[in-house]
Design a protein around this motif. Sequence first.
Motif, short mmCIF file in Angstrom:
data_model
loop_
_atom_site.label_atom_id
_atom_site.label_comp_id
_atom_site.label_asym_id
_atom_site.label_seq_id
_atom_site.Cartn_x
_atom_site.Cartn_y
_atom_site.Cartn_z
N ASN A 158 0.82 -1.21 0.00
CA ASN A 158 0.00 0.00 0.00
C ASN A 158 0.86 1.27 0.00
OD1 ASN A 158 -2.36 -1.55 0.11
ND2 ASN A 158 -2.29 -1.64 2.34
N GLY A 159 1.93 1.23 -0.79
CA GLY A 159 2.80 2.40 -0.91
C GLY A 159 3.83 2.53 0.19
N ARG A 160 3.85 1.60 1.15
CA ARG A 160 4.81 1.64 2.27
C ARG A 160 5.96 0.69 1.99
NH1 ARG A 160 1.31 0.44 7.55
NH2 ARG A 160 3.17 1.23 8.62
N TYR A 161 7.19 1.20 2.08
CA TYR A 161 8.36 0.37 1.84
C TYR A 161 8.49 -0.69 2.91
CZ TYR A 161 10.22 3.30 -1.89
OH TYR A 161 10.41 3.96 -3.08
N CYS A 162 8.83 -1.90 2.47
CA CYS A 162 8.91 -3.03 3.38
C CYS A 162 10.14 -3.87 3.05
CB CYS A 162 7.64 -3.87 3.26
SG CYS A 162 7.36 -4.99 4.63
N THR A 324 -22.86 -1.37 12.26
CA THR A 324 -22.45 -1.01 10.91
C THR A 324 -21.67 -2.16 10.30
OG1 THR A 324 -21.04 0.45 9.59
CG2 THR A 324 -20.48 0.21 11.90
N GLU A 325 -21.87 -2.38 9.02
CA GLU A 325 -21.21 -3.49 8.32
C GLU A 325 -19.69 -3.29 8.26
OE1 GLU A 325 -21.41 -5.85 4.01
OE2 GLU A 325 -22.57 -4.01 4.34
N ILE A 326 -19.25 -2.05 8.39
CA ILE A 326 -17.82 -1.74 8.34
C ILE A 326 -17.06 -2.50 9.41
CG2 ILE A 326 -16.11 0.12 8.58
CD1 ILE A 326 -18.38 2.03 7.66
N ILE A 327 -17.68 -2.71 10.55
CA ILE A 327 -17.04 -3.38 11.67
C ILE A 327 -17.30 -4.88 11.66
CG2 ILE A 327 -17.11 -3.61 14.20
CD1 ILE A 327 -15.44 -1.27 13.16
N SER A 328 -18.48 -5.29 11.24
CA SER A 328 -18.84 -6.71 11.28
C SER A 328 -18.19 -7.50 10.15
CB SER A 328 -20.36 -6.87 11.21
OG SER A 328 -20.87 -6.29 10.02
N SER A 329 -17.70 -6.83 9.09
CA SER A 329 -17.08 -7.50 7.96
C SER A 329 -15.57 -7.24 7.95
CB SER A 329 -17.69 -7.01 6.65
OG SER A 329 -16.96 -7.48 5.55
N ASP A 330 -14.80 -8.19 7.43
CA ASP A 330 -13.35 -8.01 7.32
C ASP A 330 -12.95 -7.52 5.93
OD1 ASP A 330 -13.90 -10.28 5.91
OD2 ASP A 330 -12.12 -11.38 6.57
N GLU A 331 -13.92 -7.08 5.14
CA GLU A 331 -13.65 -6.63 3.78
C GLU A 331 -13.27 -5.16 3.70
OE1 GLU A 331 -13.47 -8.59 1.10
OE2 GLU A 331 -13.79 -10.24 2.50
N LYS A 336 -9.01 -4.40 7.98
CA LYS A 336 -7.82 -5.05 7.42
C LYS A 336 -6.51 -4.42 7.86
CE LYS A 336 -9.77 -6.85 3.08
NZ LYS A 336 -9.70 -6.74 1.61
N GLU A 337 -6.44 -3.09 7.80
CA GLU A 337 -5.17 -2.39 7.98
C GLU A 337 -4.86 -2.10 9.44
OE1 GLU A 337 -2.95 -1.81 5.63
OE2 GLU A 337 -4.26 -2.83 4.22
N SER A 338 -3.59 -2.28 9.82
CA SER A 338 -3.17 -2.08 11.20
C SER A 338 -3.21 -0.62 11.62
CB SER A 338 -1.75 -2.62 11.40
OG SER A 338 -0.84 -1.95 10.54
N ASN A 339 -3.15 0.32 10.65
CA ASN A 339 -3.18 1.74 10.97
C ASN A 339 -4.48 2.15 11.67
OD1 ASN A 339 -1.76 1.32 8.20
ND2 ASN A 339 -0.78 3.10 9.13
N TYR A 340 -5.53 1.37 11.46
CA TYR A 340 -6.85 1.76 11.96
C TYR A 340 -7.26 0.95 13.19
CZ TYR A 340 -6.75 4.05 7.48
OH TYR A 340 -6.37 4.85 6.42
N THR A 341 -6.30 0.62 14.02
CA THR A 341 -6.56 -0.17 15.21
C THR A 341 -7.51 0.54 16.17
OG1 THR A 341 -4.43 -1.32 15.11
CG2 THR A 341 -5.50 -1.20 17.26
N PHE A 342 -7.31 1.83 16.40
CA PHE A 342 -8.10 2.54 17.41
C PHE A 342 -9.56 2.67 16.98
CE2 PHE A 342 -9.59 6.45 19.58
CZ PHE A 342 -9.51 5.97 20.88
#
Length: 454
Positions: A158-162, A324-331, A336-342
């Motif tokens: 996602n644009g982040r160097y790894c 909200t479906e945003i939380i109940s689904s992993d799509e 998915k992304e670790s940046n949005y943990t909080f």
Amino acid sequence: MDIKGFLETVCKEIKYKPARSGIEEELKLHIQDIKEDYIKNGMQETEAEEKAVSQMGNAEEIGKKLNKIHKPKLDWKLLILIAILVGFGIAISILKQQTTHISYLGNTIIYILISMVLGTIVYFFDYRKLKSCSNIIYLIASILMIMPLIPGIGFTINGRYCIRFLSCSFFPHTIAVPLYIISFIGYITNYNKENTIKITTTKHEIATNKGILKILAFSILSLILTINTSIVNAMILGVIYLIIITAKIIKSREKRLKKLGIIYGIIGIFALVIISVIIINPYAYRLDRITYSFKPQIDPQGGYTGMLQKEVLENAKIIGEAETEIISSDEFIISKESNYTFIYLIGKMGIILSGILVLTIILTSIKLILNAKVIKDQYGKFLIIGLSALYIFQSIASVLMNINLGIKTDIDLPFVTYGGTYLIINTISIAIILSIYRRKNINVYDEKFEEQCH
């Protein structure tokens, strides 16, 4: 009793061996001063020594009192706060595992065990030995930042160097940024104002300090390399450098206002240049990106992630999962992304538990700041300041970004975000801080003798 016998009796009562040498030297100097006063008053050397020793009091009792004072101290309050943060990380892993086949919890437990082993080793390690390894630490950090550019080793997510090493993948700045901070502190505390070189021009002779040139060159290079992988982390690193330099100048008490004025003046000019670059075309989109972070609804591209965050916040419950479906689904990207943990935590567990996490982050930050204040050893104090600042800035940036009150960044939440390397590095950083706190009473003697030697 002579001086030697007195010191041996005292030191025998002190259980923590590393503390003995400093205490012994301190007592010896004190007794010698008393002895010399007696000799000046006409007393014989042997009699003067015995009287000086007797004046000190009972050696065994003194040793027992000093043993109580100089026992290594584990900072239980900080340790408990970190354990709570890790507990939230475990909770996040359990929640994520419910909607996917990935073994988040199993992996997290493994990462925690590895972190505990490495953290324990670092805790008992004498952190002062890092000071002489500043060049090596800096070199390792720089190699890590260059590695993503090597085909077969480096790639982007996602644009982040790894970096891919054996079967592990990690972001290089996760390791490199704290290493840069540690090396920078080593350079700052090893700085010798007498080590100068003279540059002769046609009209003038300019005296320049070698240490300052080295610090300046290495700092700029580290920031350039960090920008290549993470602009926000580069900004945080630059601010931490500034904090450490400011602390160093204030502690020196020599022409403080003049030095601070020069440094902040130069930085102010650079800041104006950077701001100008941001707002002038063709880079105006960067300013728009900052604006859209706070108001995703005005983003012409839809402000997808920001609007998802807004929907979670609007549907969040006091306790429990948001409807909200945003939380109940992993799509969705938030799941998915670790940046949005909080924001994921708010959606899954509710406002109260998320508030407890914020409170824990604040209390941890305060405890780290208080720890820096009680440390007398300059190197240890600056290490706590630098590593604590990194934790505090990353935590603030992550939380604010998650609730649309901060710029969208690639920063994760320390100890809470899922990820092995990130957890291990954060644990080692805290272990260094605990190691410094552990020796806080012992290093008082070491610093005194270093000052006497200089």
